[in-house]
Write a protein that holds these residues in place. Structure first.
Motif, PDB file in Angstrom:
ATOM      1  N   PHE A   1       1.007  -1.314   0.106  1.00  0.00           N
ATOM      2  CA  PHE A   1      -0.323   0.046  -0.086  1.00  0.00           C
ATOM      3  C   PHE A   1       0.788   1.015  -0.166  1.00  0.00           C
ATOM      4  N   VAL A   2       1.996   1.285   0.691  1.00  0.00           N
ATOM      5  CA  VAL A   2       3.011   2.381   0.372  1.00  0.00           C
ATOM      6  C   VAL A   2       3.363   2.753  -0.760  1.00  0.00           C
ATOM      7  N   VAL A   3       3.767   1.734  -1.648  1.00  0.00           N
ATOM      8  CA  VAL A   3       4.089   1.803  -2.978  1.00  0.00           C
ATOM      9  C   VAL A   3       2.862   2.239  -3.893  1.00  0.00           C
ATOM     10  N   ASN A   4       1.747   1.547  -3.731  1.00  0.00           N
ATOM     11  CA  ASN A   4       0.712   2.424  -4.428  1.00  0.00           C
ATOM     12  C   ASN A   4       0.403   3.743  -4.057  1.00  0.00           C
ATOM     13  N   TYR A   5       0.454   3.802  -2.886  1.00  0.00           N
ATOM     14  CA  TYR A   5       0.160   5.359  -2.365  1.00  0.00           C
ATOM     15  C   TYR A   5       1.114   6.418  -3.148  1.00  0.00           C
ATOM     16  N   LEU A   6       2.247   5.774  -3.232  1.00  0.00           N
ATOM     17  CA  LEU A   6       3.415   6.838  -3.822  1.00  0.00           C
ATOM     18  C   LEU A   6       2.965   6.850  -5.463  1.00  0.00           C
ATOM     19  N   LEU A   7       2.814   5.598  -5.931  1.00  0.00           N
ATOM     20  CA  LEU A   7       2.103   5.727  -7.413  1.00  0.00           C
ATOM     21  C   LEU A   7       0.834   6.626  -7.589  1.00  0.00           C
ATOM     22  N   LEU A   8      -0.005   6.483  -6.717  1.00  0.00           N
ATOM     23  CA  LEU A   8      -1.117   7.589  -6.867  1.00  0.00           C
ATOM     24  C   LEU A   8      -0.783   9.071  -6.655  1.00  0.00           C
ATOM     25  N   VAL A   9       0.118   9.383  -5.658  1.00  0.00           N
ATOM     26  CA  VAL A   9       0.524  10.686  -5.570  1.00  0.00           C
ATOM     27  C   VAL A   9       1.209  11.125  -6.975  1.00  0.00           C
ATOM     28  N   ALA A  10       2.172  10.096  -7.346  1.00  0.00           N
ATOM     29  CA  ALA A  10       2.809  10.564  -8.742  1.00  0.00           C
ATOM     30  C   ALA A  10       1.909  10.853  -9.701  1.00  0.00           C
ATOM     31  N   VAL A  11       0.834  10.111 -10.273  1.00  0.00           N
ATOM     32  CA  VAL A  11      -0.190  10.200 -11.056  1.00  0.00           C
ATOM     33  C   VAL A  11      -0.817  11.547 -10.884  1.00  0.00           C
ATOM     34  N   THR A  12      -1.191  11.896  -9.697  1.00  0.00           N
ATOM     35  CA  THR A  12      -1.823  13.091  -9.269  1.00  0.00           C
ATOM     36  C   THR A  12      -1.073  14.294  -9.639  1.00  0.00           C
ATOM     37  N   LEU A  13       0.382  14.143  -9.259  1.00  0.00           N
ATOM     38  CA  LEU A  13       1.081  15.305  -9.381  1.00  0.00           C
ATOM     39  C   LEU A  13       1.276  15.475 -11.068  1.00  0.00           C
ATOM     40  N   TYR A  14       1.387  14.307 -11.742  1.00  0.00           N
ATOM     41  CA  TYR A  14       1.301  14.308 -13.294  1.00  0.00           C
ATOM     42  C   TYR A  14      -0.003  15.225 -13.731  1.00  0.00           C
ATOM     43  N   ILE A  15      -0.920  14.739 -13.348  1.00  0.00           N
ATOM     44  CA  ILE A  15      -2.095  15.527 -13.680  1.00  0.00           C
ATOM     45  C   ILE A  15      -2.382  17.048 -13.500  1.00  0.00           C
ATOM     46  N   ALA A  16      -1.809  17.348 -12.381  1.00  0.00           N
ATOM     47  CA  ALA A  16      -1.636  18.661 -11.995  1.00  0.00           C
ATOM     48  C   ALA A  16      -0.142  19.466 -12.090  1.00  0.00           C
ATOM     49  N   ARG A  17       0.307  19.064 -13.242  1.00  0.00           N
ATOM     50  CA  ARG A  17       1.744  19.370 -13.671  1.00  0.00           C
ATOM     51  C   ARG A  17       1.717  20.842 -14.090  1.00  0.00           C
ATOM     52  N   ASP A  18       0.641  21.536 -14.591  1.00  0.00           N
ATOM     53  CA  ASP A  18       0.585  22.966 -14.657  1.00  0.00           C
ATOM     54  C   ASP A  18       1.143  23.632 -13.623  1.00  0.00           C
ATOM     55  N   SER A  19       0.458  23.241 -12.506  1.00  0.00           N
ATOM     56  CA  SER A  19       0.899  24.074 -11.267  1.00  0.00           C
ATOM     57  C   SER A  19       2.244  23.860 -10.775  1.00  0.00           C
ATOM     58  N   LEU A  20       2.804  22.721 -11.165  1.00  0.00           N
ATOM     59  CA  LEU A  20       4.186  22.702 -10.609  1.00  0.00           C
ATOM     60  C   LEU A  20       5.347  23.271 -11.317  1.00  0.00           C
ATOM     61  N   THR A  21       4.808  23.972 -12.574  1.00  0.00           N
ATOM     62  CA  THR A  21       5.735  24.709 -13.419  1.00  0.00           C
ATOM     63  C   THR A  21       5.559  26.292 -13.046  1.00  0.00           C
TER      64      THR A  21
ATOM     65  N   ALA B   1      -6.168  11.096 -16.171  1.00  0.00           N
ATOM     66  CA  ALA B   1      -5.275  11.908 -16.459  1.00  0.00           C
ATOM     67  C   ALA B   1      -5.514  12.377 -17.982  1.00  0.00           C
ATOM     68  N   VAL B   2      -5.826  11.133 -18.645  1.00  0.00           N
ATOM     69  CA  VAL B   2      -6.011  11.026 -20.094  1.00  0.00           C
ATOM     70  C   VAL B   2      -7.106  12.025 -20.593  1.00  0.00           C
ATOM     71  N   ILE B   3      -8.416  11.921 -19.691  1.00  0.00           N
ATOM     72  CA  ILE B   3      -9.416  12.710 -19.920  1.00  0.00           C
ATOM     73  C   ILE B   3      -9.205  14.238 -19.735  1.00  0.00           C
ATOM     74  N   TYR B   4      -8.513  14.414 -18.661  1.00  0.00           N
ATOM     75  CA  TYR B   4      -8.147  15.946 -18.284  1.00  0.00           C
ATOM     76  C   TYR B   4      -7.141  16.408 -19.424  1.00  0.00           C
ATOM     77  N   GLY B   5      -6.317  15.663 -19.604  1.00  0.00           N
ATOM     78  CA  GLY B   5      -5.342  16.163 -20.930  1.00  0.00           C
ATOM     79  C   GLY B   5      -6.125  16.590 -22.186  1.00  0.00           C
ATOM     80  N   LEU B   6      -7.244  15.650 -22.611  1.00  0.00           N
ATOM     81  CA  LEU B   6      -7.841  15.938 -23.623  1.00  0.00           C
ATOM     82  C   LEU B   6      -8.808  16.932 -23.570  1.00  0.00           C
ATOM     83  N   TYR B   7      -9.566  16.961 -22.528  1.00  0.00           N
ATOM     84  CA  TYR B   7     -10.989  17.811 -22.586  1.00  0.00           C
ATOM     85  C   TYR B   7     -10.685  18.849 -21.217  1.00  0.00           C
TER      86      TYR B   7
END
Length: 615
Positions: free
Chosen positions: A17-37, A97-103
């Protein structure tokens, strides 16, 4: 929870679950990558804190269910549950992530239904190859989760410092809540824009508490486009014809004014005005079944799903911005409040507060009379050579449908509307008679405005728009009022437009509130195609076979020439689409109807995302 879990020969797979949690955090940050820049404004720290907190929330259902099965049933079964649920969660977030990137928006009920309806993915531009690719990705994620589980069960390394990790998690979640609450109250756009990027984000606001404590935020009337997050509005700057006219513009909008109220008996003044000066559109639908979405669609020309982004961005419509650029003298009046719904933060966000007059004291008809006095005074004053823009929102037809004695044309009305004692089914006819009397009073006030315009010689140089924010149902389909369904009675409104060059006529083509802004801007000399800033089209371009969109807080209705489809837009609204005929009659086979209009529903998805930037 972690320390109390079994830790024997088949110990609980914490590392999994720790590894899965880190994966979910990483995907969330990828979706929110505009804010990170974005440098400055706090967007990047907010996005990181949100990802840390929401990553845990996304993982929580799988973790809790696995723990319950582990404790009360079978440990091997629990491991299987953990693998399947974790894989499903990761897949869902990757799809988002795909839906958000497209639409430009996250998975919601509409998107989910369109994806799961046979032929839906194809209509969105997919193919058989797309389906195969998605299947392979899902299989790869499932294999990854199985490998993680096997590795976690064999892990014999040092235990993690759970207290410190939990403390950091709580700190991030609390900080994110507070940051959003303060930003929402103060209209701080960078944080509000960042929050839109987090999947399934749940806002936390405490404006009422702050106001009770005496804190009043400063109202901002300037707009910094860089703060608007993913909004891409307008797509191109507005351009004007060399000889662009500058007529006066006047919007007269009533609460709960349904389409069939415009008759010579009930509304004689508006009927006469339309016959002599205006163009009457008999098949007009509001863009919403409530005030918020109805007014939003009227001024922006956009579906209601954009409301939340424009509210967070505090971004006014190009119609208001253009009038301000051209120096129009402006004043707006409402017999309710501009702060609820938040029109002072959307439609009129750029208008100074001293140009917004709210009157919510006494009964609706009393407020309307006072506001007509104010509006006529504004119309008659010296505007220093400038054209004027006026707006008045009437409350007379709002429940409980109050009116003075001289407005009674239906004497058999319910004398008192006591919600605790009245019987809606028994009393609905007399309740509707109250409403008709209130609408008649509204017409009397509209007549005062028309008479004043004529007396001042302004009818030939003023664009006048008269309509309702939405309709009102009286149990025709089992509902009373509005905001509850997309029945004709709740969405159909009168639509009158008058002005120089507009010859009186009756038009039966289907029109929408979303057509008003393109129509008015065209008459102001704007040369852009309406697709640069709206989903609606100028009235003269409306086609007979078109579809229209009507929104509520958490749904959007496709209203076509033959069928009506209600689609949930909130993340939790994953129920099936509701299908009926355009006249609200049941259909024999929902699936065949959805298959028949699948391409149109895919176009609706594009309409709902046209003004979001795409990755």
């Amino acid at each position: 929870m972690m320390n109390s879990m079994p830790n024997s020969n088949g110990r609980f797979p914490r590392l999994f679950f720790v590894v899965n949690y880190l994966l979910l955090v990483a995907v969330t940050l990828y979706i929110a990558r505009d804010s990170l820049t974005v440098i400055g404004g706090g967007r990047a720290p907010f996005a990181v804190a949100s990802a840390i907190g929401y990553g845990f929330i996304y993982m929580l259902p799988a973790l809790v269910l696995t723990a319950l099965v582990w404790r009360f049933l079978s440990r091997p079964v629990a491991c299987g549950v953990a693998v399947l649920l974790s894989a499903a969660t990761l897949m869902l977030l990757l799809v988002d992530a795909v839906i958000y990137g497209l639409y430009g928006f996250h998975i919601n009920g509409f998107v989910w239904n369109l994806m799961t309806t046979p032929g839906g993915i194809d209509s969105m531009g997919g193919s058989e190859g797309t389906s195969v690719t998605v299947a392979l990705i899902c299989l790869a994620i499932l294999v990854l989760e199985v490998m993680l589980m096997l590795a976690a069960r064999r892990w014999r390394g040092p235990s993690l410092r759970w207290r410190w990790l939990i403390a950091a998690l709580v700190l991030c979640m609390a900080g994110e809540r507070l940051a959003y609450g303060f930003s929402h109250f103060n209209g701080y756009r960078p944080i509000l824009a960042s929050a839109q990027e987090i999947p399934f984000y749940q806002p936390a606001t405490f404006g009422s508490i702050a106001k009770r404590m005496g804190y009043k935020p400063a109202r901002r009337t300037s707009v910094n486009v860089a703060e608007n997050g993913r909004l891409d509005y307008p797509l191109k700057p507005l351009t004007l014809a060399a000889d662009a006219p500058a007529p006066n513009v006047l919007f007269l909008v009533s609460e709960s004014l349904r389409g069939d109220m415009l008759t010579p008996e009930i509304m004689p003044n508006l009927w006469k005005f339309a016959q002599q000066h205006g163009r009457r559109y008999t098949h007009n639908d509001s863009g919403g079944n409530g005030t918020r979405m109805g007014i939003f669609s009227l001024f922006y020309g956009l579906p209601g799903n954009y409301w939340f982004s424009f509210l967070n961005a505090r971004r006014p419509p190009v119609l208001i911005t253009e009038l301000q650029k051209r120096g129009y003298d402006m004043h707006m009046y409402t017999s309710a409040r501009f702060s609820y719904p938040e029109f002072d933060k959307t439609v009129f966000a750029s208008v100074p507060a001293d140009r917004l007059t709210s009157d919510d004291a006494g009964k609706g008809w009393e407020r309307d009379r006072r506001n007509v006095d104010r509006l006529n005074g504004f119309i008659n004053r010296d505007h220093d050579g400038k054209p004027f823009f006026g707006f008045l929102f009437f409350e007379s037809p709002h429940a409980r449908y109050y009116f003075p004695k001289e407005s009674v044309i239906r004497p058999d009305y319910l004398p008192e509307m006591n919600y605790a004692t009245m019987d809606v089914h028994r009393d609905i006819k007399r309740i509707k008679n109250r409403y008709i009397n209130a609408v008649h009073h509204l017409d009397q006030q509209l007549g005062r405005v028309f008479d004043n315009l004529q007396k001042q010689g302004l009818l030939d140089n003023t664009i006048v728009v008269v309509t309702g924010d939405h309709g009102e149902e009286f149990m025709e389909h089992g509902r009373w009022g509005h905001n509850s369904a997309f029945h004709i009675e709740q969405i159909h409104t009168p639509m009158i437009i008058a002005g120089d060059g507009i010859r009186p006529a009756v038009i039966d083509r289907p029109t929408s509130h979303m057509d008003v802004a393109p129509t008015v801007l065209g008459r102001l000399g704007v040369t852009n195609p309406s697709s640069d800033y709206a989903i609606g089209v100028p009235f003269q371009d409306a086609k007979t076979d078109r579809y229209r969109l009507v929104a509520s807080w958490n749904a959007v209705a496709y209203v076509g020439p033959d069928y009506k489809v209600v689609m949930p837009t909130n993340a939790g609204g994953l129920a099936e689409m509701k299908v009926s005929t355009a006249n609200d009659e049941p259909v024999g086979n929902d699936e065949s109807v959805l298959a028949h209009i699948q391409d149109r529903l895919a176009q609706v998805l594009k309409d709902m995302s046209r003004f979001y930037r795409k990755h």
